[in-house]
Design a protein around this motif. Structure first.
Motif, PDB file in Angstrom:
ATOM      1  N   HIS A  83       0.876  -1.367  -0.156  1.00 41.85           N
ATOM      2  CA  HIS A  83       0.056  -0.100  -0.024  1.00 41.85           C
ATOM      3  C   HIS A  83       0.798   1.304   0.358  1.00 41.85           C
ATOM      4  O   HIS A  83       0.403   2.301  -0.655  1.00 41.85           O
ATOM      5  CB  HIS A  83      -0.857   0.072   1.155  1.00 41.85           C
ATOM      6  N   GLN A  88       0.324   3.686  -3.106  1.00 40.00           N
ATOM      7  CA  GLN A  88       0.085   4.904  -2.616  1.00 40.00           C
ATOM      8  C   GLN A  88       0.738   6.335  -2.818  1.00 40.00           C
ATOM      9  O   GLN A  88       0.066   7.293  -2.983  1.00 40.00           O
ATOM     10  CB  GLN A  88      -0.724   4.972  -1.400  1.00 40.00           C
ATOM     11  N   ARG A 113      -6.162   1.148  -3.532  1.00 34.15           N
ATOM     12  CA  ARG A 113      -6.736   0.004  -2.760  1.00 34.15           C
ATOM     13  C   ARG A 113      -6.127  -0.984  -2.547  1.00 34.15           C
ATOM     14  O   ARG A 113      -6.007  -1.551  -3.547  1.00 34.15           O
ATOM     15  CB  ARG A 113      -8.326  -0.025  -2.797  1.00 34.15           C
ATOM     16  N   VAL A 114      -5.800  -1.673  -1.326  1.00 35.99           N
ATOM     17  CA  VAL A 114      -5.038  -2.836  -1.189  1.00 35.99           C
ATOM     18  C   VAL A 114      -5.868  -3.653  -0.154  1.00 35.99           C
ATOM     19  O   VAL A 114      -6.171  -3.168   0.926  1.00 35.99           O
ATOM     20  CB  VAL A 114      -3.453  -2.386  -0.570  1.00 35.99           C
ATOM     21  N   THR A 159      -7.073   0.306   2.776  1.00 38.86           N
ATOM     22  CA  THR A 159      -6.635  -0.793   2.871  1.00 38.86           C
ATOM     23  C   THR A 159      -7.071  -1.589   3.832  1.00 38.86           C
ATOM     24  O   THR A 159      -7.621  -1.196   5.007  1.00 38.86           O
ATOM     25  CB  THR A 159      -5.022  -0.385   3.371  1.00 38.86           C
TER      26      THR A 159
END
Length: 273
Positions: free
Chosen positions: A94, A98, A105-106, A131
């Motif tokens: 993430h 990011q 989104r993770v 996340t």
């Protein structure tokens, strides 16, 4: 960044520190502190057989960063499913995704209870992306796909970046890891990508056989596989250049390594047509 995890603070966690676990051994090789005597003992046995094992762990981590940056940056993927998360360390999926696209989104998945215990720390920081963490096992892909946390975080109608980094070797041939990976891949839409690393049986067959035996003595499954066996994990997806190559040789930062085969792992990224 929003956090979703299924009760990491409320549910009791049995860490089973009396048994070695691959995630904690990996943490030990990376110089982390979230490991215990059985993890270190087996980790040292591996290191006796393959003195470069710590380098191999670092190179796997570097591949993850390069692959996620490639998927988020060049491919434009904005959601990731990371199977076999491991102990939190620098350069988590993430963080990498990011940094490229804050809205990424993770969903992380791991079966080590200590990763569950660290879930909130793993996913701290940021305000944009989302996340989540699922405590689950790759051997049950149906449960992962059916988990409400996954549905609340990822849109499976849009491309997903699936990462299977240093995890498929923990599943015996008899349990058909190719089908398990295939079930996850089949659930993803066109334009999705999968990134894989896997210890290679054909780099130093004798040494790899010895660590597989040592793993078995420690109660752990570890199956090194040949390049051809690793290539099977990609199925009919389109391999991204340079294909299935030693992990140090997959789109390295800067100059190409003098000896890309110094880390005994195969790696690759493929895209679903």
């Amino acid at each position: 960044m929003r956090l979703d995890a299924r009760g990491p603070e409320a549910e009791p966690v049995d860490l089973r520190t009396d048994l070695p676990h691959s995630a904690r051994m990996y943490d030990y090789w990376l110089g982390g502190k979230t490991n215990f005597a059985p993890d270190r003992t087996l980790g040292e046995m591996f290191e006796q057989q393959i003195p470069s094992i710590r380098t191999m762990a670092r190179e796997n981590r570097r591949f993850l960063g390069r692959a996620v940056r490639y998927l988020a940056g060049e491919v434009g993927i904005r959601q990731f499913l990371d199977i076999g998360t491991g102990i939190p360390t620098e350069g988590n999926t993430h963080e990498v995704a990011q940094a490229v696209a804050p809205e990424s989104r993770v969903v992380y998945v791991d079966n080590d209870p200590i990763v569950l215990a660290h879930a909130r720390a793993l996913m701290a920081g940021g305000e944009h992306g989302r996340t989540a963490y699922i405590h689950a096992d790759l051997c049950e892909p149906g449960k992962i796909l059916a988990d409400p946390v996954l549905a609340a975080t990822l849109d499976l109608d849009q491309p997903v970046g699936l990462t299977l980094v240093a995890v498929l070797m923990l599943i015996a041939d008899a349990d058909d890891p190719w089908s398990l990976a295939g079930e996850l891949m089949d659930a993803l839409p066109s334009g999705s990508c999968v990134a894989v690393t896997h210890p290679g049986a054909d780099f130093d067959p004798a040494a790899m056989a010895r660590i597989a035996e040592a793993a078995g003595q420690g109660g752990m499954t570890l199956v090194p596989r040949t390049r051809e066996q690793v290539a099977r994990f990609f199925g009919d997806w389109e391999l991204v250049e340079p294909g299935v190559v030693p992990v140090m040789g997959w789109r390295p930062d800067g100059e190409a390594p003098a000896d890309p085969a110094a880390a005994y792992y195969w790696s690759g990224v493929a895209r679903k047509p």
